[in-house]
Design a protein around this motif. Structure first.
Motif, mmCIF file in Angstrom:
data_model
loop_
_atom_site.group_PDB
_atom_site.id
_atom_site.type_symbol
_atom_site.label_atom_id
_atom_site.label_comp_id
_atom_site.label_asym_id
_atom_site.label_seq_id
_atom_site.Cartn_x
_atom_site.Cartn_y
_atom_site.Cartn_z
ATOM 1 N N GLY A 330 48.946 33.078 33.320
ATOM 2 C CA GLY A 330 49.711 31.901 32.938
ATOM 3 C C GLY A 330 51.073 32.252 32.359
ATOM 4 N N ASN A 331 51.214 33.469 31.817
ATOM 5 C CA ASN A 331 52.517 33.903 31.307
ATOM 6 C C ASN A 331 53.578 33.914 32.404
ATOM 7 N N PHE A 332 53.156 34.110 33.657
ATOM 8 C CA PHE A 332 54.104 34.203 34.756
ATOM 9 C C PHE A 332 54.563 32.846 35.263
ATOM 10 N N THR A 333 53.877 31.764 34.889
ATOM 11 C CA THR A 333 54.208 30.447 35.436
ATOM 12 C C THR A 333 54.746 29.465 34.398
ATOM 13 N N ALA A 334 54.454 29.712 33.115
ATOM 14 C CA ALA A 334 54.721 28.702 32.084
ATOM 15 C C ALA A 334 56.197 28.381 31.915
ATOM 16 N N ALA A 335 57.077 29.332 32.225
ATOM 17 C CA ALA A 335 58.513 29.095 32.007
ATOM 18 C C ALA A 335 59.083 28.063 32.969
ATOM 19 N N HIS A 336 58.447 27.873 34.144
ATOM 20 C CA HIS A 336 59.029 26.966 35.132
ATOM 21 C C HIS A 336 58.078 25.878 35.627
ATOM 22 N N THR A 337 56.775 25.961 35.272
ATOM 23 C CA THR A 337 55.812 24.973 35.739
ATOM 24 C C THR A 337 54.874 24.610 34.598
ATOM 25 N N ALA A 338 54.551 23.329 34.470
ATOM 26 C CA ALA A 338 53.621 22.893 33.424
ATOM 27 C C ALA A 338 52.304 23.663 33.566
ATOM 28 N N THR A 339 51.930 24.401 32.530
ATOM 29 C CA THR A 339 50.783 25.311 32.591
ATOM 30 C C THR A 339 49.825 25.018 31.454
ATOM 31 N N LEU A 340 48.540 24.975 31.779
ATOM 32 C CA LEU A 340 47.492 24.799 30.771
ATOM 33 C C LEU A 340 46.461 25.900 30.991
ATOM 34 N N ASP A 341 46.195 26.656 29.943
ATOM 35 C CA ASP A 341 45.368 27.860 30.012
ATOM 36 C C ASP A 341 44.105 27.665 29.176
ATOM 37 N N GLY A 342 43.192 28.605 29.280
ATOM 38 C CA GLY A 342 41.971 28.544 28.473
ATOM 39 C C GLY A 342 41.038 27.423 28.892
ATOM 40 N N LEU A 343 41.041 27.080 30.185
ATOM 41 C CA LEU A 343 40.209 25.985 30.674
ATOM 42 C C LEU A 343 38.806 26.453 31.080
ATOM 43 N N GLY A 344 38.523 27.724 30.872
ATOM 44 C CA GLY A 344 37.218 28.260 31.221
ATOM 45 C C GLY A 344 36.156 27.933 30.196
#
Length: 377
Positions: A330-344
């Protein structure tokens, strides 16, 4: 076959699927085992309305899988990021076999992150089983090298991330079920020090100790730690010298750095790369840099979290978010795309001999992923 249970999110059924993935051990370096799991994952999609692309592994890493829904691919949609590799070496399953004790299911990689990857897979299958075709297409990218920094998949992650409207990352939940809306960036460095050897007893004045200079460097690096800014520096590996009676000609260190913001990275990373020797006759060479950029909570990411929080409330549980020091894709996408992590899945003990998921977290979090697929616009 698609699930026919009266409850399509039955935790026992989902856990049985997770078990099949867990019992194929997949340390990053075991490309053949990762490829075996990738085949099992791909086979699970065969009857569904998807296209499957298998990207051959390289540099000793396993294959990557890109699974795309047959609908919604003409416009930016949902990218799901998962990894198939684990940190546990082959044979670790003898020490940590799959087992259930109360609300916990144990196994290597079950929490980080085969449980979460399987939840997203299962939720997508249920979407298809119901004949639903939401407005946004879904692309699920399974990579084989996340645990070593995603060296062979990073370009793919970034390219897919830029095409997406939302990125959902199936890394495990934190601190009792929290999703992740920010992560520190990760920088890695290697420090090579070259001195001058000499006899330590008869002619020490002729030598220039690489180890002594490395000690100076370590003090400099340790001084960069700043808890208030979220900057941590750890010299985790040190080697040097040949014999106790020889002034050390060479010394070496490996350094891990975590940074909370791009601004911190821009300021501090160059300081490490430009470290200079304090001793005449001793040279220093530092290689490395930012491995994963900081994942800072953006306005778009905050809106995505609020949407997920509302869905969770409708499903009967409270969802909160957190910031963590560990990196993810997610570190690679958060700067340019809405990112939500920890969904596991929720659980504990990632990378340990007691790694486990909480069975009670399976159904609500699978339902949450399903609702995200249904409702994101």
């Amino acid at each position: 076959m698609l699930t026919t249970s009266l409850n399509p999110f039955d935790a026992k059924i989902i856990l049985d699927g997770i078990r099949r993935w867990v019992e194929i051990e997949t340390p990053t370096e075991a490309a053949d085992r990762i490829n075996r799991l990738a085949t099992l994952v791909a086979d699970g999609y065969r009857e569904l309305p998807v296209t499957i692309e298998r990207v051959a592994g390289r540099c000793g890493c396993g294959d990557h899988l890109i699974v795309r829904s047959s609908w919604g691919q003409a416009h930016p949609g949902i990218l799901v990021l998962s990894h198939l590799d684990t940190v546990h070496p082959l044979g670790f399953i003898e020490r940590l076999p799959f087992r259930v004790e109360g609300d916990s299911a144990f196994g290597p990689g079950i929490y980080d992150m085969k449980g979460g990857a399987y939840l997203a897979f299962h939720a997508f299958r249920q979407l298809c089983a119901n004949g639903e075709r939401p407005p946004l297409g879904v692309t699920h990218l399974y990579v084989s090298d996340e645990e070593i920094g995603s060296p062979t998949s990073r370009a793919m992650i970034e390219a897919e991330g830029r095409k997406a409207k939302y990125v959902l990352v199936t890394e495990p939940a934190r601190d009792g079920g929290k999703v992740v809306t920010g992560r520190k960036g990760v920088a890695r460095f290697e420090v090579f020090v070259k001195g001058v050897p000499a006899h330590a007893g008869t002619r020490p004045e002729d030598g220039r100790s690489a180890i002594r200079e490395l000690a100076n460097i370590i003090w400099t690096l340790e001084a960069m730690n700043d808890v208030s800014r979220g900057v941590t520096v750890n010299v985790g590996v040190v080697r040097g010298g040949t014999r106790p009676n020889v002034i050390a000609e060479e010394a070496y260190a490996e350094v891990d750095m975590r940074l909370a913001s791009i601004a911190d990275a821009d300021e501090i990373v160059p300081k490490v790369l430009n470290l200079a020797s304090q001793t005449d006759g001793v040279s220093i060479n530092v290689t490395g840099g930012l491995n994963r950029p900081p994942y800072e909570k953006s306005n778009a990411g905050a809106v995505l979290f609020e949407h997920a929080k509302t869905l969770a409330t409708e499903l009967g549980f409270e969802l909160s978010d957190t910031f963590t020091g560990g990196g993810s894709d997610g570190n690679f996408t958060a700067a340019h795309t809405a990112t939500l992590d920890g969904l596991g899945v929720d659980g504990q003990g990632a990378h340990t001999h007691y790694e486990q998921l909480y069975i009670s977290s399976i159904e609500p979090r699978a339902r949450l992923m399903h609702r995200l697929y249904q409702t994101l616009r």
